[in-house]
Motif scaffolding. Structure first.
Motif, PDB file in Angstrom:
ATOM      1  N   ASP A  62      54.288 -40.676   7.326  1.00  0.00           N
ATOM      2  CA  ASP A  62      55.650 -40.601   7.992  1.00  0.00           C
ATOM      3  C   ASP A  62      55.800 -41.738   8.511  1.00  0.00           C
ATOM      4  OD1 ASP A  62      57.973 -39.273   9.376  1.00  0.00           O
ATOM      5  OD2 ASP A  62      56.958 -39.784  10.907  1.00  0.00           O
ATOM      6  N   PRO A  63      57.155 -42.369   8.629  1.00  0.00           N
ATOM      7  CA  PRO A  63      57.477 -44.244   9.606  1.00  0.00           C
ATOM      8  C   PRO A  63      57.272 -43.904  10.641  1.00  0.00           C
ATOM      9  CG  PRO A  63      59.138 -43.362   8.054  1.00  0.00           C
ATOM     10  CD  PRO A  63      58.488 -41.907   7.585  1.00  0.00           C
ATOM     11  N   ARG A  64      57.089 -43.265  11.729  1.00  0.00           N
ATOM     12  CA  ARG A  64      56.889 -43.458  13.284  1.00  0.00           C
ATOM     13  C   ARG A  64      55.415 -42.709  13.001  1.00  0.00           C
ATOM     14  NH1 ARG A  64      61.483 -39.582  16.291  1.00  0.00           N
ATOM     15  NH2 ARG A  64      61.098 -38.562  14.545  1.00  0.00           N
ATOM     16  N   HIS A  65      55.420 -41.686  12.664  1.00  0.00           N
ATOM     17  CA  HIS A  65      53.875 -40.805  13.145  1.00  0.00           C
ATOM     18  C   HIS A  65      52.906 -40.983  11.816  1.00  0.00           C
ATOM     19  CE1 HIS A  65      57.133 -38.224  14.047  1.00  0.00           C
ATOM     20  NE2 HIS A  65      56.039 -37.201  15.490  1.00  0.00           N
ATOM     21  N   GLY A  66      52.856 -41.646  10.692  1.00  0.00           N
ATOM     22  CA  GLY A  66      51.577 -42.443  10.164  1.00  0.00           C
ATOM     23  C   GLY A  66      51.439 -41.108   9.846  1.00  0.00           C
ATOM     24  N   PRO A  67      49.952 -41.529   8.736  1.00  0.00           N
ATOM     25  CA  PRO A  67      49.723 -39.993   8.067  1.00  0.00           C
ATOM     26  C   PRO A  67      49.404 -38.706   9.286  1.00  0.00           C
ATOM     27  CG  PRO A  67      47.989 -42.040   8.338  1.00  0.00           C
ATOM     28  CD  PRO A  67      49.218 -42.152   9.629  1.00  0.00           C
ATOM     29  N   ILE A  68      49.724 -37.170   7.825  1.00  0.00           N
ATOM     30  CA  ILE A  68      49.935 -36.330   8.400  1.00  0.00           C
ATOM     31  C   ILE A  68      49.872 -35.449   7.135  1.00  0.00           C
ATOM     32  CG2 ILE A  68      51.797 -36.470   9.933  1.00  0.00           C
ATOM     33  CD1 ILE A  68      53.663 -35.166   7.661  1.00  0.00           C
ATOM     34  N   LEU A  69      48.492 -34.934   7.900  1.00  0.00           N
ATOM     35  CA  LEU A  69      47.947 -33.580   7.212  1.00  0.00           C
ATOM     36  C   LEU A  69      48.831 -32.459   7.102  1.00  0.00           C
ATOM     37  CD1 LEU A  69      45.301 -33.026   4.944  1.00  0.00           C
ATOM     38  CD2 LEU A  69      44.683 -31.574   7.309  1.00  0.00           C
ATOM     39  N   LEU A  70      49.435 -32.057   5.581  1.00  0.00           N
ATOM     40  CA  LEU A  70      50.290 -30.698   5.708  1.00  0.00           C
ATOM     41  C   LEU A  70      49.789 -29.836   4.165  1.00  0.00           C
ATOM     42  CD1 LEU A  70      52.764 -30.759   5.968  1.00  0.00           C
ATOM     43  CD2 LEU A  70      53.614 -31.186   2.757  1.00  0.00           C
ATOM     44  N   GLU A  71      49.858 -28.539   4.350  1.00  0.00           N
ATOM     45  CA  GLU A  71      49.305 -27.326   4.112  1.00  0.00           C
ATOM     46  C   GLU A  71      50.924 -26.295   3.627  1.00  0.00           C
ATOM     47  OE1 GLU A  71      45.771 -24.342   5.120  1.00  0.00           O
ATOM     48  OE2 GLU A  71      45.199 -26.195   5.133  1.00  0.00           O
ATOM     49  N   LEU A  72      51.071 -26.295   2.409  1.00  0.00           N
ATOM     50  CA  LEU A  72      51.506 -25.179   2.303  1.00  0.00           C
ATOM     51  C   LEU A  72      51.024 -23.965   1.552  1.00  0.00           C
ATOM     52  CD1 LEU A  72      52.995 -28.957   1.017  1.00  0.00           C
ATOM     53  CD2 LEU A  72      54.441 -26.970   0.463  1.00  0.00           C
ATOM     54  N   VAL A  73      52.224 -23.002   2.212  1.00  0.00           N
ATOM     55  CA  VAL A  73      51.371 -21.501   2.055  1.00  0.00           C
ATOM     56  C   VAL A  73      53.094 -20.695   1.520  1.00  0.00           C
ATOM     57  CG1 VAL A  73      49.170 -21.462   3.819  1.00  0.00           C
ATOM     58  CG2 VAL A  73      51.718 -20.982   4.494  1.00  0.00           C
ATOM     59  N   GLY A  74      52.663 -19.819   0.978  1.00  0.00           N
ATOM     60  CA  GLY A  74      53.326 -18.762   0.238  1.00  0.00           C
ATOM     61  C   GLY A  74      53.790 -17.664   1.132  1.00  0.00           C
ATOM     62  N   ALA A  75      54.661 -17.375   2.007  1.00  0.00           N
ATOM     63  CA  ALA A  75      54.937 -16.300   2.730  1.00  0.00           C
ATOM     64  C   ALA A  75      54.211 -15.129   1.764  1.00  0.00           C
ATOM     65  CB  ALA A  75      56.206 -16.214   2.717  1.00  0.00           C
ATOM     66  N   ARG A  76      53.518 -14.435   3.097  1.00  0.00           N
ATOM     67  CA  ARG A  76      52.766 -12.914   2.799  1.00  0.00           C
ATOM     68  C   ARG A  76      53.037 -11.763   3.290  1.00  0.00           C
ATOM     69  NH1 ARG A  76      48.786 -17.270   2.896  1.00  0.00           N
ATOM     70  NH2 ARG A  76      47.208 -16.357   4.462  1.00  0.00           N
ATOM     71  N   LYS A  77      52.219 -11.306   2.980  1.00  0.00           N
ATOM     72  CA  LYS A  77      51.957  -9.682   4.100  1.00  0.00           C
ATOM     73  C   LYS A  77      50.399  -9.054   3.476  1.00  0.00           C
ATOM     74  CE  LYS A  77      54.390  -5.944   0.927  1.00  0.00           C
ATOM     75  NZ  LYS A  77      56.015  -5.059   0.740  1.00  0.00           N
ATOM     76  N   GLU A  78      49.467  -8.827   4.145  1.00  0.00           N
ATOM     77  CA  GLU A  78      48.667  -8.628   3.663  1.00  0.00           C
ATOM     78  C   GLU A  78      48.176  -7.191   4.203  1.00  0.00           C
ATOM     79  OE1 GLU A  78      46.723 -10.954   6.801  1.00  0.00           O
ATOM     80  OE2 GLU A  78      46.372 -12.925   5.083  1.00  0.00           O
ATOM     81  N   SER A  79      46.988  -6.676   3.898  1.00  0.00           N
ATOM     82  CA  SER A  79      46.096  -4.899   4.268  1.00  0.00           C
ATOM     83  C   SER A  79      45.592  -5.139   4.164  1.00  0.00           C
ATOM     84  CB  SER A  79      46.872  -3.615   3.374  1.00  0.00           C
ATOM     85  OG  SER A  79      47.404  -3.957   1.533  1.00  0.00           O
ATOM     86  N   TYR A  80      44.496  -4.601   4.431  1.00  0.00           N
ATOM     87  CA  TYR A  80      42.612  -4.417   4.890  1.00  0.00           C
ATOM     88  C   TYR A  80      41.765  -3.171   4.976  1.00  0.00           C
ATOM     89  CZ  TYR A  80      43.582  -8.745   6.828  1.00  0.00           C
ATOM     90  OH  TYR A  80      44.098 -10.309   7.168  1.00  0.00           O
ATOM     91  N   ASN A  81      40.914  -2.777   4.070  1.00  0.00           N
ATOM     92  CA  ASN A  81      40.143  -1.752   3.983  1.00  0.00           C
ATOM     93  C   ASN A  81      39.431  -1.992   5.713  1.00  0.00           C
ATOM     94  OD1 ASN A  81      40.702  -0.767   1.441  1.00  0.00           O
ATOM     95  ND2 ASN A  81      39.622  -2.859   0.185  1.00  0.00           N
ATOM     96  N   HIS A  82      39.175  -0.878   5.995  1.00  0.00           N
ATOM     97  CA  HIS A  82      38.917  -0.959   7.334  1.00  0.00           C
ATOM     98  C   HIS A  82      37.953  -1.634   7.465  1.00  0.00           C
ATOM     99  CE1 HIS A  82      37.992   0.771  11.256  1.00  0.00           C
ATOM    100  NE2 HIS A  82      36.305   1.033  11.116  1.00  0.00           N
TER     101      HIS A  82
END
Length: 479
Positions: free
Chosen positions: A86-106
């Motif tokens: 980035d011109p002002r902030h220098g190197p930035i680490l970016l993580e891209l995720v997909g919108a998701r919903k989650e469910s769990y077994n107990h």
């Protein structure tokens, strides 16, 4: 709510990402801790972007068109990571995720994930302050999406879960540890329902790996006021589950009207006082464990009252067990054990009749960690009696003055024997073994006691003389 005040605070590279998303008909948002820290005007490094749909093709587009590098794909989690400039902030680490919903077994921490909506994704977050999003698309760029009143909780310094806390904590019990951590880092209060859910569900932390628990615990220890998180862990029962050795220090036992101070509360005070002076993580851990053996060494005698004889030595063994159980790295263990073993050693040296050799011995044993030891010892003074505190601190000043007077301070604070084991073996024609160790220890003791100077030639002469005396002694015994 919608608030455009963040528009001008975003790194320019994020505008480019939003423009790229528009060309592909993709909705994308800043999410998570980065948004929270922007609103709190706190520094933040890692940036999370959530995409409605499949984030992987979009991540590859960013890499190609915006000069991304160090691309890493986590296909199982539909996540990609890359670095941008980035011109002002220098190197930035970016993580891209997909919108998701989650469910769990107990009984499992492995989520069953599905593609979700913006609301699905934000509702699965741990706390409302982390369930905020900022649009990057041009038409709504900079607007804050706040579906769970997270901004209000930021203003009130309150920690609250987006959904019912029982569900949030059941899905991932580590979030209870994170509640203590965020409270400690941000000095936020837990709302009543959240606290009650943690008290009811604390045993569920048992399904979480010890490594994840330790990671959160050490973050609490690195916070500006660790006792905030430690108290929450204790009040909710979580501390008993993960570090019962600490909770064993709590409470005051009385015999014949004589009670000792609550060692756990004292310890929390020591940790906070030390945190004001040092950001060294393992010195803070040493402060947490310095009295860890008091419960098992506690004795009462009518003539002397309460005693804790040997708790420094026993404490080093308990610390080793804690390091194993918590899966902490083994490298700093010896340092922490040294601090525990020596934390009562400096104060007796304030007497007028203390010899230079006694001071040298402490300096030798503490080595380059002498300053850390003195910092811990000062933090260990938690009396509410100002006159007592002043007297003890004056004694510490006397100890430090004696250390300076002994001379050789810089040498002993970074102790390295003038002759090492290999040189002893070469000089005497010995192989590695017990005899070399005995000679080396005698040489070190002679330097500490002032019998010989800290000098290579003098030390080597002492080594030769000692070896001759040992041989003569063996000859005499054989006659």
């Amino acid at each position: 709510m919608a608030d455009n005040t963040l528009h001008d605070t975003l790194p320019e590279i994020l505008y480019s990402i939003g423009d790229l998303a528009d060309t592909q008909g993709i909705q994308c948002y800043l999410v998570g801790g980065y948004v929270r820290d922007l609103l709190m005007q706190r520094p933040s490094q890692d940036i999370d972007i959530m995409v409605i749909g499949d984030p992987i093709p979009f991540a590859h587009s960013i890499e190609r068109k915006l000069g991304g590098r160090n691309f890493v794909l986590f296909e199982r989690f539909r996540t990609a990571r890359l670095e941008l400039d980035d011109p002002r902030h220098g190197p930035i680490l970016l993580e891209l995720v997909g919108a998701r919903k989650e469910s769990y077994n107990h009984d499992s921490r492995k989520p069953i994930t599905e593609v979700g909506t913006l609301q699905d994704d934000l509702s699965r977050r741990d706390f409302t302050i982390n369930a905020l999003a900022v649009s990057l698309n041009r038409d709504t760029r900079g607007s804050v999406i706040d579906l769970f009143h997270g901004n209000e909780d930021l203003q009130l310094h309150r920690l609250r879960t987006p959904l019912e806390p029982e569900k949030t904590f059941s899905d991932d019990p580590l979030r209870m540890m994170r509640a203590a951590r965020f409270s400690s880092q941000l000095q936020f209060k837990l709302d009543t329902r959240t606290l009650e859910a943690m008290q009811a569900m604390h045993q569920r932390i048992g399904i979480v790996s010890r490594e994840r628990i330790s990671n959160e615990f050490l973050k609490i220890m690195q916070s500006p006021q660790p006792s905030t998180g430690l108290h929450i862990l204790y009040e909710t029962g979580l501390l008993e589950e993960i570090l019962p050795e600490i909770t064993a220090m709590s409470g005051i036992e009385q015999v014949d009207g004589l009670g000792h101070k609550d060692t756990m509360l004292h310890t929390f005070q020591v940790v906070d006082k030390l945190a004001e002076k040092s950001d060294k993580l393992w010195l803070r851990v040493a402060a947490l464990l310095h009295d860890i053996a008091k419960p098992v060494t506690k004795r009462f005698a009518k003539s002397t009252g309460w005693t804790f004889h040997g708790h420094e030595v026993v404490g080093t063994r308990i610390a080793a067990k804690i390091f194993r159980n918590m899966r902490w790295p083994q490298e700093p263990r010896a340092y922490v054990q040294k601090m525990i073993r020596l934390h009562h050693r400096p104060i007796p040296l304030s007497g007028a009749d203390i010899t230079d050799s006694a001071v040298r011995r402490l300096m030798f044993e503490a080595g380059e960690d002498l300053h850390d030891l003195m910092t811990l010892c000062r933090a260990d003074v938690t009396s509410k009696n100002p006159r007592k505190v002043r007297r003890i601190m004056e004694n510490f000043n006397l100890v430090e003055a004696k250390i300076a007077e002994v001379g050789e301070k810089d040498m002993l604070a970074k102790w390295r024997p003038p002759v090492n084991g290999k040189e002893i073996m070469d000089e005497l024609g010995l192989s590695e073994g017990r005899v070399v160790g005995i000679i080396k220890k005698k040489m070190e003791a002679a330097i500490i006691d002032g019998l010989i100077p800290y000098d290579h030639d003098a030390a080597m002469e002492f080594v030769r003389t000692t070896w001759q005396e040992m041989q003569q002694g063996n000859d005499n015994q054989s006659c």
